[in-house]
Design a protein around this motif. Structure first.
Motif, PDB file in Angstrom:
ATOM      1  N   VAL A   1      -7.771   5.765  -3.035  1.00 43.29           N
ATOM      2  CA  VAL A   1      -8.816   6.790  -2.886  1.00 43.29           C
ATOM      3  C   VAL A   1      -8.731   7.477  -1.528  1.00 43.29           C
ATOM      4  CG1 VAL A   1     -10.355   5.577  -4.469  1.00 43.29           C
ATOM      5  CG2 VAL A   1     -10.526   5.140  -2.007  1.00 43.29           C
ATOM      6  N   GLY A   2      -7.734   7.145  -0.728  1.00 42.34           N
ATOM      7  CA  GLY A   2      -7.514   7.832   0.529  1.00 42.34           C
ATOM      8  C   GLY A   2      -8.253   7.283   1.731  1.00 42.34           C
ATOM      9  N   LEU A   3      -8.835   6.096   1.619  1.00 43.16           N
ATOM     10  CA  LEU A   3      -9.537   5.510   2.760  1.00 43.16           C
ATOM     11  C   LEU A   3      -8.561   5.085   3.860  1.00 43.16           C
ATOM     12  CD1 LEU A   3     -12.287   3.351   1.006  1.00 43.16           C
ATOM     13  CD2 LEU A   3     -12.546   5.569   2.140  1.00 43.16           C
ATOM     14  N   VAL A   4      -7.359   4.699   3.460  1.00 42.62           N
ATOM     15  CA  VAL A   4      -6.301   4.354   4.412  1.00 42.62           C
ATOM     16  C   VAL A   4      -5.010   5.003   3.949  1.00 42.62           C
ATOM     17  CG1 VAL A   4      -7.308   2.163   5.161  1.00 42.62           C
ATOM     18  CG2 VAL A   4      -5.816   2.213   3.174  1.00 42.62           C
ATOM     19  N   ASP A   5      -4.089   5.175   4.877  1.00 43.34           N
ATOM     20  CA  ASP A   5      -2.801   5.802   4.567  1.00 43.34           C
ATOM     21  C   ASP A   5      -1.931   4.818   3.785  1.00 43.34           C
ATOM     22  OD1 ASP A   5      -0.343   7.105   4.546  1.00 43.34           O
ATOM     23  OD2 ASP A   5      -0.637   7.931   6.554  1.00 43.34           O
ATOM     24  N   THR A   6      -1.453   5.243   2.627  1.00 43.44           N
ATOM     25  CA  THR A   6      -0.627   4.366   1.785  1.00 43.44           C
ATOM     26  C   THR A   6       0.712   4.030   2.438  1.00 43.44           C
ATOM     27  OG1 THR A   6       0.237   6.304   0.613  1.00 43.44           O
ATOM     28  CG2 THR A   6      -1.669   5.186  -0.359  1.00 43.44           C
ATOM     29  N   ILE A   7       1.104   4.834   3.424  1.00 48.11           N
ATOM     30  CA  ILE A   7       2.366   4.539   4.113  1.00 48.11           C
ATOM     31  C   ILE A   7       2.249   3.242   4.904  1.00 48.11           C
ATOM     32  CG2 ILE A   7       3.963   5.328   5.907  1.00 48.11           C
ATOM     33  CD1 ILE A   7       3.368   8.170   5.080  1.00 48.11           C
ATOM     34  N   PHE A   8       1.082   3.026   5.492  1.00 49.31           N
ATOM     35  CA  PHE A   8       0.885   1.855   6.335  1.00 49.31           C
ATOM     36  C   PHE A   8       0.204   0.702   5.593  1.00 49.31           C
ATOM     37  CE2 PHE A   8       0.701   5.601   9.146  1.00 49.31           C
ATOM     38  CZ  PHE A   8       1.858   5.357   9.869  1.00 49.31           C
ATOM     39  N   LEU A   9      -0.556   1.017   4.547  1.00 54.49           N
ATOM     40  CA  LEU A   9      -1.178  -0.024   3.739  1.00 54.49           C
ATOM     41  C   LEU A   9      -1.064   0.363   2.268  1.00 54.49           C
ATOM     42  CD1 LEU A   9      -2.781  -2.700   3.768  1.00 54.49           C
ATOM     43  CD2 LEU A   9      -4.870  -1.333   3.682  1.00 54.49           C
ATOM     44  N   PRO A  10       0.050   0.010   1.625  1.00 54.04           N
ATOM     45  CA  PRO A  10       0.209   0.339   0.206  1.00 54.04           C
ATOM     46  C   PRO A  10      -0.757  -0.464  -0.645  1.00 54.04           C
ATOM     47  CG  PRO A  10       1.988  -1.087   0.945  1.00 54.04           C
ATOM     48  CD  PRO A  10       1.192  -0.723   2.172  1.00 54.04           C
ATOM     49  N   PRO A  11      -1.072   0.012  -1.861  1.00 53.20           N
ATOM     50  CA  PRO A  11      -1.939  -0.764  -2.756  1.00 53.20           C
ATOM     51  C   PRO A  11      -1.377  -2.155  -2.999  1.00 53.20           C
ATOM     52  CG  PRO A  11      -1.591   1.444  -3.617  1.00 53.20           C
ATOM     53  CD  PRO A  11      -0.643   1.289  -2.450  1.00 53.20           C
ATOM     54  N   PHE A  12      -2.262  -3.099  -3.282  1.00 51.41           N
ATOM     55  CA  PHE A  12      -1.832  -4.479  -3.464  1.00 51.41           C
ATOM     56  C   PHE A  12      -0.839  -4.615  -4.610  1.00 51.41           C
ATOM     57  CE2 PHE A  12      -2.419  -8.595  -5.602  1.00 51.41           C
ATOM     58  CZ  PHE A  12      -1.966  -9.424  -4.587  1.00 51.41           C
ATOM     59  N   SER A  13      -0.969  -3.769  -5.632  1.00 47.91           N
ATOM     60  CA  SER A  13      -0.054  -3.849  -6.772  1.00 47.91           C
ATOM     61  C   SER A  13       1.390  -3.609  -6.340  1.00 47.91           C
ATOM     62  CB  SER A  13      -0.457  -2.840  -7.846  1.00 47.91           C
ATOM     63  OG  SER A  13      -0.482  -1.522  -7.315  1.00 47.91           O
ATOM     64  N   LYS A  14       1.608  -2.684  -5.386  1.00 48.95           N
ATOM     65  CA  LYS A  14       2.967  -2.434  -4.898  1.00 48.95           C
ATOM     66  C   LYS A  14       3.478  -3.627  -4.086  1.00 48.95           C
ATOM     67  CE  LYS A  14       2.760   2.616  -4.789  1.00 48.95           C
ATOM     68  NZ  LYS A  14       2.957   3.831  -3.967  1.00 48.95           N
ATOM     69  N   VAL A  15       2.595  -4.232  -3.334  1.00 48.10           N
ATOM     70  CA  VAL A  15       2.978  -5.430  -2.581  1.00 48.10           C
ATOM     71  C   VAL A  15       3.321  -6.569  -3.532  1.00 48.10           C
ATOM     72  CG1 VAL A  15       2.192  -7.146  -0.902  1.00 48.10           C
ATOM     73  CG2 VAL A  15       1.552  -4.746  -0.618  1.00 48.10           C
ATOM     74  N   ALA A  16       2.542  -6.686  -4.618  1.00 47.57           N
ATOM     75  CA  ALA A  16       2.805  -7.727  -5.614  1.00 47.57           C
ATOM     76  C   ALA A  16       4.166  -7.522  -6.265  1.00 47.57           C
ATOM     77  CB  ALA A  16       1.707  -7.724  -6.673  1.00 47.57           C
ATOM     78  N   VAL A  17       4.520  -6.252  -6.535  1.00 45.61           N
ATOM     79  CA  VAL A  17       5.838  -5.954  -7.114  1.00 45.61           C
ATOM     80  C   VAL A  17       6.947  -6.360  -6.146  1.00 45.61           C
ATOM     81  CG1 VAL A  17       7.383  -4.096  -7.834  1.00 45.61           C
ATOM     82  CG2 VAL A  17       5.009  -4.114  -8.610  1.00 45.61           C
ATOM     83  N   ALA A  18       6.764  -6.035  -4.855  1.00 43.81           N
ATOM     84  CA  ALA A  18       7.761  -6.412  -3.842  1.00 43.81           C
ATOM     85  C   ALA A  18       7.875  -7.929  -3.734  1.00 43.81           C
ATOM     86  CB  ALA A  18       7.384  -5.803  -2.492  1.00 43.81           C
ATOM     87  N   PHE A  19       6.734  -8.610  -3.807  1.00 44.09           N
ATOM     88  CA  PHE A  19       6.737 -10.071  -3.749  1.00 44.09           C
ATOM     89  C   PHE A  19       7.488 -10.655  -4.944  1.00 44.09           C
ATOM     90  CE2 PHE A  19       4.642 -14.189  -4.639  1.00 44.09           C
ATOM     91  CZ  PHE A  19       4.909 -14.828  -3.431  1.00 44.09           C
ATOM     92  N   TRP A  20       7.259 -10.083  -6.124  1.00 46.64           N
ATOM     93  CA  TRP A  20       7.934 -10.551  -7.334  1.00 46.64           C
ATOM     94  C   TRP A  20       9.444 -10.337  -7.235  1.00 46.64           C
ATOM     95  CZ3 TRP A  20       7.461 -13.697 -11.162  1.00 46.64           C
ATOM     96  CH2 TRP A  20       8.271 -13.570 -12.287  1.00 46.64           C
ATOM     97  N   GLU A  21       9.855  -9.211  -6.679  1.00 48.38           N
ATOM     98  CA  GLU A  21      11.288  -8.937  -6.530  1.00 48.38           C
ATOM     99  C   GLU A  21      11.940  -9.944  -5.584  1.00 48.38           C
ATOM    100  OE1 GLU A  21      11.373  -4.923  -5.191  1.00 48.38           O
ATOM    101  OE2 GLU A  21      11.110  -4.054  -7.200  1.00 48.38           O
ATOM    102  N   LEU A  22      11.229 -10.299  -4.509  1.00 47.02           N
ATOM    103  CA  LEU A  22      11.751 -11.314  -3.595  1.00 47.02           C
ATOM    104  C   LEU A  22      11.851 -12.677  -4.277  1.00 47.02           C
ATOM    105  CD1 LEU A  22       9.796 -10.380  -0.326  1.00 47.02           C
ATOM    106  CD2 LEU A  22      12.246 -10.100  -0.736  1.00 47.02           C
ATOM    107  N   LEU A  23      10.892 -12.949  -5.178  1.00 50.83           N
ATOM    108  CA  LEU A  23      10.940 -14.206  -5.928  1.00 50.83           C
ATOM    109  C   LEU A  23      12.109 -14.220  -6.907  1.00 50.83           C
ATOM    110  CD1 LEU A  23       7.186 -14.892  -6.820  1.00 50.83           C
ATOM    111  CD2 LEU A  23       8.623 -16.211  -5.265  1.00 50.83           C
ATOM    112  N   VAL A  24      12.298 -13.128  -7.616  1.00 56.30           N
ATOM    113  CA  VAL A  24      13.345 -13.054  -8.643  1.00 56.30           C
ATOM    114  C   VAL A  24      14.731 -13.184  -8.017  1.00 56.30           C
ATOM    115  CG1 VAL A  24      14.435 -11.550 -10.358  1.00 56.30           C
ATOM    116  CG2 VAL A  24      11.942 -11.728 -10.258  1.00 56.30           C
ATOM    117  N   THR A  25      14.927 -12.511  -6.890  1.00 60.17           N
ATOM    118  CA  THR A  25      16.234 -12.584  -6.237  1.00 60.17           C
ATOM    119  C   THR A  25      16.456 -13.923  -5.532  1.00 60.17           C
ATOM    120  OG1 THR A  25      15.330 -11.575  -4.216  1.00 60.17           O
ATOM    121  CG2 THR A  25      16.254 -10.085  -5.876  1.00 60.17           C
ATOM    122  N   GLY A  26      15.383 -14.651  -5.308  1.00 59.17           N
ATOM    123  CA  GLY A  26      15.492 -15.931  -4.616  1.00 59.17           C
ATOM    124  C   GLY A  26      15.530 -15.812  -3.103  1.00 59.17           C
TER     125      GLY A  26
END
Length: 260
Positions: free
Chosen positions: A31-56
């Motif tokens: 909703v624009g309260l913070v800049d997505t460049i510096f604080l992406p939505p949690f869903s994007k962080v979760a995707v990055a976390f999952w990718e790190l898990l999958v690759t090991g």
């Protein structure tokens, strides 16, 4: 059935604050309260976390960090607990060593990291050494406090029965000091992880601290937050594992009901 429902409700209630925080994290950037460049939505962080898990990749860094932390932490306990017992038991030795101990304790651990790097190089030894140094103080001070705060009535009762000093220490002082020692261990366990992360950010090519620094330096912001979440999860696992261990080891303690 009611018991099961009550259990589920209690479990949800305990994590409700975390769920609300994650929901705010997800909504605020969108909703624009913070800049997505510096604080992406949690869903994007979760995707990055999952990718790190999958690759090991995340497991590799976690294992390396845990190995370093456990080694430094274990060595620290081997020194801090016996030394704390000695200082707490022998008052004259406490008076002698306390000024030096307080001086060392007030010195920032991370400020000494360059010294450890000069002495031991930038390899594994310097990282283990800085953890060894940093975990000493909470354990040491809580051990001393545990010994000094043993109920005097217990000591008087034991001495009235003609117990020797060695038996008094082993059968009364040491068991009564265990809760305080374990409190220090819990505090130091968390400290060991924090110190290690900082050390890995300054000089390492592996570990969670390195992963965090690499992601930040390359502007991989979701991966950076994924590394931070991994550190938090690791800290929670360590803390609750030690709490469970403490409860089993000190099950003899009488719990005071809330409000009393």
């Amino acid at each position: 059935m009611l018991t099961w429902i009550k259990y589920v409700f209690c479990a949800v209630y305990r994590i409700l604050s975390v769920l609300l925080f994650l929901l705010i994290w997800e909504i605020a950037p969108r909703v624009g309260l913070v800049d997505t460049i510096f604080l992406p939505p949690f869903s994007k962080v979760a995707v990055a976390f999952w990718e790190l898990l999958v690759t090991g990749e995340i497991f590799t860094h976690v294992v390396i960090s845990i190995r370093r932390s456990l080694l430094g932490f274990g060595l620290g306990l081997c020194v801090a607990i016996p030394l704390g017992l000695i200082i707490g038991w022998f008052k004259e030795f406490e008076r002698f060593i306390d000024p030096l101990m307080q001086t060392f304790r007030q010195t920032s651990t991370l400020a000494l990291f360059p010294v450890f790097m000069l002495l031991f190089g930038i390899g594994e030894v310097s990282k283990v050494a800085i953890i060894f140094w940093g975990v000493q103080w909470a354990v040491l001070l809580n051990t001393i406090s545990g010994v000094k705060n043993v109920d005097p009535l217990l000591i008087k009762a034991a001495r009235s029965m003609g117990i020797s000093s060695a038996a008094l220490f082993l059968k009364i002082i040491l068991p009564a000091s265990v809760p305080s020692i374990l409190t220090g261990v819990r505090l130091s366990a968390t400290t060991s992880i924090l110190i290690l992360i900082a050390a890995e950010m300054l000089g390492a090519n592996s570990g969670l601290g390195y992963l965090l620094f690499f992601a930040e330096a390359n502007f991989l912001i979701p991966q950076m937050y994924a590394a931070i979440i991994t550190m938090s999860i690791l800290g929670l696992i360590v803390n609750y594992s030690l709490v469970a261990f403490e409860r089993r080891l000190t099950g003899w303690k009488e719990e005071v009901p809330a409000g009393q």
